[in-house]
Design a protein around this motif. Sequence first.
Motif, short mmCIF file in Angstrom:
data_model
loop_
_atom_site.label_atom_id
_atom_site.label_comp_id
_atom_site.label_asym_id
_atom_site.label_seq_id
_atom_site.Cartn_x
_atom_site.Cartn_y
_atom_site.Cartn_z
N ASP A 97 20.59 -39.41 10.48
CA ASP A 97 19.35 -39.62 9.72
C ASP A 97 19.31 -38.69 8.51
N HIS A 98 19.70 -37.44 8.75
CA HIS A 98 19.72 -36.46 7.65
C HIS A 98 20.66 -36.92 6.55
N ALA A 99 21.86 -37.32 6.91
CA ALA A 99 22.86 -37.72 5.91
C ALA A 99 22.46 -38.99 5.17
N ALA A 100 21.64 -39.83 5.81
CA ALA A 100 21.25 -41.09 5.18
C ALA A 100 19.96 -40.98 4.38
N SER A 101 19.25 -39.86 4.48
CA SER A 101 18.00 -39.73 3.73
C SER A 101 18.30 -39.65 2.24
N ARG A 102 17.35 -40.05 1.44
CA ARG A 102 17.63 -40.24 0.01
C ARG A 102 17.90 -38.92 -0.71
N PRO A 103 18.78 -38.96 -1.68
CA PRO A 103 19.08 -37.74 -2.45
C PRO A 103 17.86 -37.28 -3.26
N ILE A 104 17.70 -35.97 -3.34
CA ILE A 104 16.63 -35.37 -4.14
C ILE A 104 17.22 -34.61 -5.32
N ALA A 105 18.06 -33.64 -5.03
CA ALA A 105 18.78 -32.87 -6.05
C ALA A 105 20.06 -32.40 -5.39
N GLU A 106 21.18 -32.96 -5.76
CA GLU A 106 22.46 -32.74 -5.08
C GLU A 106 22.74 -31.25 -4.89
N PRO A 107 23.03 -30.82 -3.64
CA PRO A 107 23.32 -31.59 -2.43
C PRO A 107 22.13 -31.80 -1.50
N LEU A 108 20.91 -31.56 -1.97
CA LEU A 108 19.74 -31.68 -1.11
C LEU A 108 19.29 -33.13 -0.96
N ARG A 109 18.92 -33.47 0.27
CA ARG A 109 18.35 -34.78 0.56
C ARG A 109 16.91 -34.62 1.01
N LEU A 110 16.22 -35.73 1.16
CA LEU A 110 14.80 -35.67 1.50
C LEU A 110 14.55 -34.84 2.75
N LEU A 111 15.38 -34.97 3.77
CA LEU A 111 15.14 -34.26 5.02
C LEU A 111 15.57 -32.80 4.96
N ASP A 112 16.05 -32.34 3.80
CA ASP A 112 16.27 -30.91 3.56
C ASP A 112 15.03 -30.24 3.01
N CYS A 113 14.01 -31.02 2.71
CA CYS A 113 12.83 -30.51 2.00
C CYS A 113 11.61 -30.45 2.91
N CYS A 114 10.77 -29.45 2.69
CA CYS A 114 9.60 -29.25 3.52
C CYS A 114 8.53 -30.32 3.27
N GLN A 115 7.51 -30.28 4.10
CA GLN A 115 6.37 -31.18 3.94
C GLN A 115 5.56 -30.84 2.69
N GLU A 116 4.75 -31.78 2.26
CA GLU A 116 3.65 -31.51 1.33
C GLU A 116 2.38 -31.73 2.15
N THR A 117 1.59 -30.67 2.30
CA THR A 117 0.54 -30.67 3.31
C THR A 117 -0.81 -30.26 2.73
N ASP A 118 -1.87 -30.91 3.20
CA ASP A 118 -3.24 -30.44 3.02
C ASP A 118 -3.63 -29.71 4.30
N GLY A 119 -4.17 -28.51 4.16
CA GLY A 119 -4.61 -27.81 5.36
C GLY A 119 -4.87 -26.34 5.10
N GLY A 120 -5.26 -25.66 6.15
CA GLY A 120 -5.53 -24.23 6.06
C GLY A 120 -5.13 -23.52 7.34
N GLN A 121 -4.79 -22.25 7.20
CA GLN A 121 -4.40 -21.42 8.34
C GLN A 121 -4.98 -20.03 8.14
N ALA A 122 -5.51 -19.45 9.19
CA ALA A 122 -6.05 -18.10 9.12
C ALA A 122 -5.57 -17.28 10.30
N LEU A 123 -5.54 -15.96 10.11
CA LEU A 123 -5.10 -15.00 11.11
C LEU A 123 -6.08 -13.84 11.12
N VAL A 124 -6.30 -13.24 12.28
CA VAL A 124 -7.19 -12.09 12.39
C VAL A 124 -6.39 -10.88 12.85
N VAL A 125 -6.54 -9.77 12.13
CA VAL A 125 -5.81 -8.53 12.41
C VAL A 125 -6.81 -7.42 12.69
#
Length: 388
Positions: free
Chosen positions: A201-229
């Motif tokens: 699946d990784h090898a067949a995913s579409r090229p983005i910028a050689e040698p990177l393919r789509l599945l080499d790239c992170c998500q684009e996400t809406d959301g939030g995360q918080a931590l308490v120290v």
Amino acid sequence: MSARRSGALGGRAAVVGIGATDFGKDSGRSELALAAEAVRAALADAGLGPGDVDGMVTFTMDTSPEITVAQAAGIGELSFFSRVHYGGGAACATVLQAALAVASGLAEVVVCYRAFNERSGRRFGAGVARREPSAEGVALGWALPFGLLTPASWVAMAARRYLHVHGLTPEVFGHVAVTARRHAARNPAAYFHGRPITLADHAASRPIAEPLRLLDCCQETDGGQALVVTSLDRARALPHPPAVVVAAAQGAGRGQEQMTGFYRGEVARLPEAGVVARQLWGSSGLRPADIDAAILYDHFTPYVLMQLEEFGFCAPGGAGAFVAAGALPLNTHGGQLGEAYLHGMNGVAEAVRLLRGSSSNQVAGVRHVLVTAGTGVPTSGLILGADG
């Protein structure tokens, strides 16, 4: 000197609360609403209320000011507030600054947060927008005219060099992609929940910028995360086992740029990660063999391999085989490749879950977790540990 400062910090503060919004592609909410929701969730998880908070830390890239989030979440007076630069490189540094504030007595309870609509709003992967003149813009001026317009294109330069130097093929990146999606498939909060992938699946995913393919790239996400120290003493009276800040560090390499450092020596390395690694190992007295799991910043697969090598888990060029062999539990939440892209803050939360024993991909007997922040930029790192 930096190691002594970090060593003085170790064991004096802990992460006691984690909270997040849903992760999606079209939140339908403002970034302020996402931030406030994540903060309230983290405080509830910690068994604390808005009135307990007297400090806040976030990213310079966050659009929601500390005082505005404080108002939205019902938080009152603040005695400490701070922001950290360099995008995802700030993730672990927010916890570092919170721990410093707690250890020095500047604040008692500090909330770290990051929230954005990175898919439905400003998409980093869409390329560099018009910028006001700045020193950072001048540095980008050496790359943009040649078509290097996106983070993927910048990382592709280093990825191509890495493969050449070590005589490897892009399959080594596939091992990182497959590992992340395998873990994400078992994580109900992840974008890739229920959807593991294969090397094919990784090898067949579409090229983005050689040698990177789509599945080499992170998500684009809406959301939030918080931590308490808060302090370790206070943490011990709260509902969950504390995730102790054993060591924390920031690092920038010589000739550092922001993901376009093509002129500072060997392109197939991450010197800033080496700066952080030396501080973490030196101040904690730990070594790679002492780490039970690692949450490594994975906006792109090649930089996961380079981080493993900079931190000494394997020899240069050996990280692909290291990941393929499952030699270290890695990004057990699915990472930013498989769970969500929250500029690394969701990775810190996963380290806390591992220490609590509540990860979707729990590792038995976890005592120490390494967490890293953005790579290719000035960065930061943490070792979080079990109490006692």
